[in-house]
Enzyme design. Structure first.
Site, mmCIF file in Angstrom:
data_model
loop_
_atom_site.group_PDB
_atom_site.id
_atom_site.type_symbol
_atom_site.label_atom_id
_atom_site.label_comp_id
_atom_site.label_asym_id
_atom_site.label_seq_id
_atom_site.Cartn_x
_atom_site.Cartn_y
_atom_site.Cartn_z
ATOM 1 N NE ARG A 5 20.580 -17.794 26.194
ATOM 2 C CZ ARG A 5 21.681 -17.343 25.634
ATOM 3 N NH1 ARG A 5 22.330 -16.336 26.166
ATOM 4 N NH2 ARG A 5 22.148 -17.897 24.533
ATOM 5 N NE ARG A 33 24.265 -18.924 28.220
ATOM 6 C CZ ARG A 33 24.135 -18.162 29.293
ATOM 7 N NH1 ARG A 33 23.858 -18.705 30.456
ATOM 8 N NH2 ARG A 33 24.272 -16.853 29.209
ATOM 9 C CG HIS A 50 25.324 -21.631 23.431
ATOM 10 N ND1 HIS A 50 25.915 -21.286 22.257
ATOM 11 C CD2 HIS A 50 25.443 -20.536 24.227
ATOM 12 C CE1 HIS A 50 26.349 -20.026 22.323
ATOM 13 N NE2 HIS A 50 26.076 -19.553 23.524
ATOM 14 C CD GLN A 94 32.405 -17.324 20.095
ATOM 15 O OE1 GLN A 94 32.484 -16.553 21.041
ATOM 16 N NE2 GLN A 94 31.455 -17.229 19.176
ATOM 17 C CB SER A 143 33.426 -14.693 23.823
ATOM 18 O OG SER A 143 32.298 -14.129 23.202
ATOM 19 C CE1 TYR A 188 24.975 -13.290 29.391
ATOM 20 C CE2 TYR A 188 26.694 -12.835 31.011
ATOM 21 C CZ TYR A 188 26.306 -13.114 29.705
ATOM 22 O OH TYR A 188 27.261 -13.221 28.724
ATOM 23 C CE LYS A 209 31.008 -23.267 22.654
ATOM 24 N NZ LYS A 209 29.810 -22.443 22.743
ATOM 25 C CE1 TYR A 229 27.891 -16.955 19.258
ATOM 26 C CE2 TYR A 229 28.726 -15.037 20.427
ATOM 27 C CZ TYR A 229 28.127 -16.290 20.440
ATOM 28 O OH TYR A 229 27.781 -16.860 21.631
HETATM 29 C C1 LIG Z 1 27.544 -16.477 30.569
HETATM 30 C C2 LIG Z 1 27.800 -17.280 29.333
HETATM 31 C C3 LIG Z 1 28.213 -16.640 28.165
HETATM 32 C C4 LIG Z 1 28.467 -17.383 27.020
HETATM 33 N N1 LIG Z 1 28.940 -16.738 25.903
HETATM 34 C C5 LIG Z 1 29.287 -17.471 24.819
HETATM 35 C C6 LIG Z 1 29.905 -16.838 23.709
HETATM 36 O O1 LIG Z 1 30.123 -15.637 23.698
HETATM 37 N N2 LIG Z 1 30.234 -17.631 22.655
HETATM 38 C C7 LIG Z 1 30.007 -18.990 22.639
HETATM 39 O O2 LIG Z 1 30.333 -19.658 21.668
HETATM 40 N N3 LIG Z 1 29.433 -19.600 23.686
HETATM 41 C C8 LIG Z 1 29.088 -18.880 24.781
HETATM 42 N N4 LIG Z 1 28.558 -19.519 25.866
HETATM 43 C C9 LIG Z 1 28.398 -20.992 25.858
HETATM 44 C C10 LIG Z 1 29.670 -21.680 26.370
HETATM 45 O O3 LIG Z 1 30.731 -21.536 25.467
HETATM 46 C C11 LIG Z 1 29.457 -23.175 26.602
HETATM 47 O O4 LIG Z 1 28.914 -23.757 25.442
HETATM 48 C C12 LIG Z 1 28.537 -23.480 27.788
HETATM 49 O O5 LIG Z 1 28.717 -22.556 28.835
HETATM 50 C C13 LIG Z 1 28.865 -24.884 28.283
HETATM 51 O O6 LIG Z 1 27.987 -25.280 29.268
HETATM 52 P P1 LIG Z 1 28.329 -25.195 30.839
HETATM 53 O O7 LIG Z 1 28.211 -23.752 31.210
HETATM 54 O O8 LIG Z 1 27.263 -26.056 31.427
HETATM 55 O O9 LIG Z 1 29.727 -25.735 31.044
HETATM 56 C C14 LIG Z 1 28.282 -18.788 27.028
HETATM 57 C C15 LIG Z 1 27.857 -19.421 28.195
HETATM 58 C C16 LIG Z 1 27.620 -18.684 29.334
HETATM 59 C C17 LIG Z 1 27.199 -19.404 30.589
#
Ligand SMILES: Cc1cc2nc3c(=O)[nH]c(=O)nc-3n(C[C@H](O)[C@H](O)[C@H](O)COP(=O)(O)O)c2cc1C
Length: 372
Positions: A167, A272, A269, A130, A109, A27, A245, A132
Site C-alpha cells: 500500500r 487493500r 479487503h 476476527q 479485529s 492508512y 472472510k 488472523y
Molecule cells: C483501516 C482498515 C483496517 C482494516 N483492518 C482489517 C483487519 O484488521 N482485519 C480484517 O479482516 N480486515 C481489515 N480491513 C478490511 C475490512 O474488514 C473490509 O474488508 C474493508 O474495509 C471493506 O471495504 P470498504 O472499506 O470499502 O467498506 C481493514 C480495512 C481498513 C480500511
C-alpha cells in the site's frame, strides 16, 4: 470551522481528510498498488442498474435485516478494522455502541485498539471476533480462549492476507504500529492539532488485544503458512459459527462449504490486498450461483450508498458489511458519526426499496438487477 452537513459517505470522507493527519487518513483510505482493485469494483457497482417498478404500494417499508436467523434493525454491519482509535479517541467504543443500538455485529479485529472483552461488553453481545492466522499457534489459541470466555459466538477468519498487500500511501508516510515519529510525522501531527491533542490526552492507540500478554502482533508479519489443514483444525477447535472472510474464487468457496464453515464473506479487503483482484461484487454473484440458495454469504468492499447495499443483496448477499465509511464518519463528525451514517444509509435503503416496488430487504432478488 463551518462543517458540511453529513449527507453522503463522501461528505464524511472529506471531513475526515481535513481532520486527520495525512498518515492516518492515507492508512484508512488507502488501497493496494495503484488502487485499481478498489476502483474497478466501484465501477462495477456503479454499472449495475436496478429495475424500478411502479404502483406497488410501498407504504409499509422496513430496513430490518436478518443474520443467522436473528433480526437486525439495519441490514448492514461493521467490518473488522485494526486500530480504529486512530480515527479519534474511543472510535471502537462508538462502533460497539452502534452495534448495540442497531443489533448488528461489529467485527472486532485481532489488531483492534480496544480489548476484545471490552468490545463485546459495550456492544451488548453484538460483536464477532476476527482472527488472523499466526504461525505461533499458542498465541492464536490464547486469543480464541479469551474470545470464548468473553462470550463470542461468531469467529471470522480472514484469509486474504498471506502477505500484507503493498500500500504505497502507507509506505510513503512510514506508517507503522506503534508509530515511529520522525520529523515528517511530527510536522503532519502539528498541522492537525485537534486530532493530535485529543489523541495525546487519551493516550496513543495501541494493539489492545496484546497489551500485557507475552505475545505481540506484527501487522506486517507473513501469514503464508495458512492452509486447508489449518482450516480443518480451526473448524474442529471453534464450536461457534465460523465465517471465512476474503474469498473471491468459486473453487475456494465450494471447498469451504465442503469443509463445513458456516458462512463465507466475499471481499477484496476493500481493494487493500491484490490490486488486480476481480471485483468482489461480481465474485459474489458467481459464488452465489455456484453454492446455490441457502448457504450464507456475506459481502463487503466498496459499499458507499444505500443503493449499493441493495445491489449487494440482489447479487446474492445475506448480509453486508462496511469498513472505511464508519471510520470516516467518526473521524469527520465525532462520536455521533456512526449513528448518522447508519441513519442516512437506512434512509437511502428505504428510498431504494420504494423505487423497486418492495417493502423489505428480504424481497430483494437477483431479477431486480439490470446489467448493461
Ligand atoms: C483501516 C482498515 C483496517 C482494516 N483492518 C482489517 C483487519 O484488521 N482485519 C480484517 O479482516 N480486515 C481489515 N480491513 C478490511 C475490512 O474488514 C473490509 O474488508 C474493508 O474495509 C471493506 O471495504 P470498504 O472499506 O470499502 O467498506 C481493514 C480495512 C481498513 C480500511
Amino acid at each position: 470551522m463551518f462543517k458540511q452537513p453529513f449527507v453522503t459517505v463522501e461528505d464524511a470522507r472529506r471531513a475526515a481528510k481535513r481532520r486527520l493527519p495525512a498518515m492516518v487518513f492515507d492508512y484508512i483510505d488507502g488501497a493496494a498498488g495503484e488502487g485499481l482493485a478498489e476502483e474497478r469494483n466501484r465501477r462495477e457497482l456503479a454499472h449495475l442498474m436496478l429495475r424500478s417498478r411502479v404502483l406497488q404500494n410501498v407504504e409499509k417499508r422496513s430496513v430490518a435485516g436478518k443474520l443467522f436467523g436473528a433480526p437486525t434493525k439495519l441490514p448492514f454491519g461493521i467490518a473488522p478494522m485494526g486500530m480504529c482509535n486512530l480515527s479519534g479517541p474511543r472510535t471502537d467504543i462508538h462502533l460497539a455502541k452502534f452495534a448495540a443500538q442497531n443489533h448488528v455485529p461489529v467485527a472486532v479485529s485481532t489488531a483492534a485498539s480496544t480489548p476484545l472483552e471490552k468490545m463485546i461488553e459495550m456492544a451488548e453481545g453484538n460483536a464477532w471476533f476476527q482472527l488472523y492466522y499466526t504461525a505461533d499457534q499458542s498465541a492464536a489459541e490464547h486469543l480464541l480462549s479469551r474470545a470464548e470466555t468473553a462470550g463470542y459466538d461468531v469467529l471470522v477468519l480472514t484469509v486474504d492476507v498471506p502477505e500484507v498487500g503493498k500500500r504505497p500511501r502507507e509506505l510513503r508516510h512510514g506508517f507503522k504500529m506503534p508509530f515511529k515519529i520522525g520529523p515528517r510525522q511530527f510536522i503532519d501531527f502539528a498541522m492537525h492539532p485537534k486530532w493530535s491533542v485529543s489523541t495525546l490526552l487519551h493516550g496513543a492507540p495501541s494493539l489492545a488485544n496484546f497489551d500485557g500478554s507475552q505475545a505481540s502482533f506484527d501487522r506486517s508479519a507473513s501469514r503464508a503458512g495458512a492452509d486447508w489443514i489449518y482450516l480443518k483444525q480451526l473448524r474442529q477447535r471453534w464450536k461457534g459459527k465460523l465465517v471465512i472472510k476474503g474469498v473471491l474464487d468459486v473453487e475456494d468457496a465450494l471447498r469451504l462449504k465442503d469443509e463445513g464453515v458456516d458462512a463465507i464473506q466475499v471481499s477484496s479487503h476493500g481493494g487493500r490486498q491484490l490490486d488486480s483482484a476481480i471485483p468482489p461484487i461480481l465474485a459474489l454473484k458467481a459464488i452465489r450461483e455456484a453454492l446455490g440458495e441457502g448457504f450464507t454469504l456475506f459481502y463487503d468492499s466498496g459499499i458507499r450508498t444505500g443503493e449499493d447495499i441493495v445491489k449487494a443483496y440482489a447479487m446474492g448477499a445475506d448480509f453486508v458489511f462496511l469498513g472505511r465509511p464508519f471510520q470516516m464518519a467518526i473521524a469527520g463528525y465525532g462520536a455521533g458519526g456512526a449513528q448518522k451514517l447508519g441513519t442516512l444509509l437506512g434512509e437511502e435503503i428505504s428510498q431504494t426499496l420504494a423505487m423497486l416496488g418492495i417493502n423489505s430487504i428480504d424481497q430483494v432478488t437477483s431479477s431486480m438487477i439490470v446489467e448493461p
